[in-house]
Design an enzyme around this catalytic site. Structure first.
Site, PDB file in Angstrom:
ATOM      1  N   GLU A 167      43.408  -0.389  24.421  1.00 50.95           N
ATOM      2  CA  GLU A 167      44.830   0.528  24.263  1.00 50.95           C
ATOM      3  C   GLU A 167      45.933  -0.673  24.468  1.00 50.95           C
ATOM      4  O   GLU A 167      45.988  -1.152  25.368  1.00 50.95           O
ATOM      5  CB  GLU A 167      44.538   1.269  25.388  1.00 50.95           C
ATOM      6  CG  GLU A 167      43.056   2.639  25.238  1.00 50.95           C
ATOM      7  CD  GLU A 167      43.446   3.656  26.514  1.00 50.95           C
ATOM      8  OE1 GLU A 167      44.015   3.338  26.799  1.00 50.95           O
ATOM      9  OE2 GLU A 167      42.119   3.498  26.407  1.00 50.95           O
ATOM     10  N   ARG A 189      36.575   5.025  29.912  1.00 52.15           N
ATOM     11  CA  ARG A 189      36.959   3.718  30.028  1.00 52.15           C
ATOM     12  C   ARG A 189      36.787   3.951  28.903  1.00 52.15           C
ATOM     13  O   ARG A 189      35.651   3.842  28.652  1.00 52.15           O
ATOM     14  CB  ARG A 189      37.044   3.087  31.381  1.00 52.15           C
ATOM     15  CG  ARG A 189      38.026   4.353  32.655  1.00 52.15           C
ATOM     16  CD  ARG A 189      39.833   3.555  32.046  1.00 52.15           C
ATOM     17  NE  ARG A 189      41.162   3.735  32.570  1.00 52.15           N
ATOM     18  CZ  ARG A 189      41.029   5.279  33.663  1.00 52.15           C
ATOM     19  NH1 ARG A 189      40.606   5.680  32.479  1.00 52.15           N
ATOM     20  NH2 ARG A 189      41.765   5.183  33.810  1.00 52.15           N
ATOM     21  N   HIS A 217      44.214   8.825  24.114  1.00 50.01           N
ATOM     22  CA  HIS A 217      44.280   8.990  25.108  1.00 50.01           C
ATOM     23  C   HIS A 217      44.963  10.154  26.209  1.00 50.01           C
ATOM     24  O   HIS A 217      46.000  10.547  26.979  1.00 50.01           O
ATOM     25  CB  HIS A 217      45.076   7.460  26.080  1.00 50.01           C
ATOM     26  CG  HIS A 217      44.178   8.159  27.504  1.00 50.01           C
ATOM     27  ND1 HIS A 217      43.614   6.335  27.743  1.00 50.01           N
ATOM     28  CD2 HIS A 217      43.797   8.435  28.700  1.00 50.01           C
ATOM     29  CE1 HIS A 217      43.681   6.387  29.101  1.00 50.01           C
ATOM     30  NE2 HIS A 217      43.568   7.873  30.199  1.00 50.01           N
TER      31      HIS A 217
END
Length: 323
Positions: free
Chosen positions: A271, A242, A289
């Site tokens: 993000e 993360r 991602h």
């Protein structure tokens, strides 16, 4: 009896959307645009279930501004630090996730990042695409050998173990790891790995450091300026966990100043916003991602959500309940 009313916050694989539409009164996000706070609050008040993704931020404020109708959040993803699970639980809302099905694909992406940053693959591709390559020469774009090097892993769950196996058995790397709880040495040995007592012990030995721990409060900025400075000179950082696990400002400084040699990132603190300073650096590989982004895995993730909410509305315990 009417079907439970559910909202799918982003577009999912078509096969999964069809099953959801057959079983439930389903609303799909046709525009596939991430929902923000007020829209998510409204959804909690209007639907029996909301099926969010990592792009949907659900802090306490989202729950505070509505009397929820929703009784379950079927999260599309294994990580759920974008959801304030305590706030959900306080309002009687169950939270589930999708463990197990994205292990191999995420470990593959971590391996891709490690190899790409070590061998300067991103830089090389940009050079070729720009028409700047002048041909082979002995000193052109020299990278770092991977085989025989030491990789350190933070977090030895399913993905950490799968990554360890790839590194050790696929590339002959020495694997060390830090995990908050002890791991049976026999189990670690099956992955070609050995546990070290502290993060600092692991950083001191590792040519590559790969993050596979949960995000959220206890791991926020786990890799800060001090720990980045504790890495071996010339080491590389890989993050598929993360974004908030890494202090991005400290990482940018470490990359600019040569404290570490490079980084490979698939996740970011804010993000989809990635800082211009990070994007300008040549010694970092940036992916959008992609950890679980295969057809097989994304479909399996969706089916996990289907299983969880189906069980819930049948009065059974969801198999992947986290709160």
């Amino acid at each position: 009896m009417s079907k439970p009313r559910i909202l799918v916050t982003r577009r999912w694989p078509a096969a999964v959307e069809k099953i959801l539409s057959d079983r439930f009164d389903t609303t799909l996000n046709a525009d596939d645009i991430a929902m923000r706070g007020e829209a998510l609050s409204d959804a909690l008040g209007a639907y029996d279930a909301v099926l969010p993704t990592v792009s949907d931020r659900l802090p306490a404020a989202v729950f505070d501004s509505v009397t929820p109708r929703a009784r379950i959040l079927g999260n599309f993803g294994v990580g759920y630090n974008h959801i304030d699970v305590d706030a959900a639980k306080a309002r009687g809302i169950v939270v589930t996730n999708t463990p197990g099905v994205l292990t191999d694909c995420t470990a593959d992406i971590a391996m891709l990042l490690l190899l790409t940053v070590a061998r300067r693959g991103g830089e090389g591709e940009r050079q070729v695409r720009a028409g700047e390559w002048q041909g082979w020469c002995p000193t052109h774009m020299i990278g770092t050998k991977v085989t025989g090097k030491t990789v350190g892993i933070i977090g030895f769950g399913r993905i950490g173990k799968a990554f360890a196996q790839r590194c050790h058995f696929g590339f002959g790397m020495d694997v060390v790891f830090f995990n908050r709880s002890p791991v049976d040495p026999t189990e670690a040995a099956r992955c070609g790995a050995r546990q070290l007592p502290t993060v600092e012990d692991m950083l001191a030995l590792s040519d590559f450091v790969s993050l596979h721990c949960p995000g959220g409060a206890e791991n926020r900025h786990l890799m800060n300026a001090t720990r980045l400075a504790s890495m071996k000179p010339g080491a590389f950082l890989i993050n598929t966990a993360r974004g908030d696990v890494v202090d991005e400002a400290a990482l940018i400084a470490a990359l600019k100043d040569g404290v570490i040699r490079g980084a490979g990132l698939d996740v970011y603190a804010a993000e989809p916003d990635v800082s211009e300073a990070l994007r300008a650096l040549e010694n970092v590989v940036l992916l959008p991602h992609l950890g679980s982004a295969t057809e097989e895995t994304r479909t399996a993730m969706g089916m996990k959500v289907v299983e969880n909410i189906t069980a819930f509305f049948e009065g059974k315990e969801p198999p992947d309940r986290v709160a």
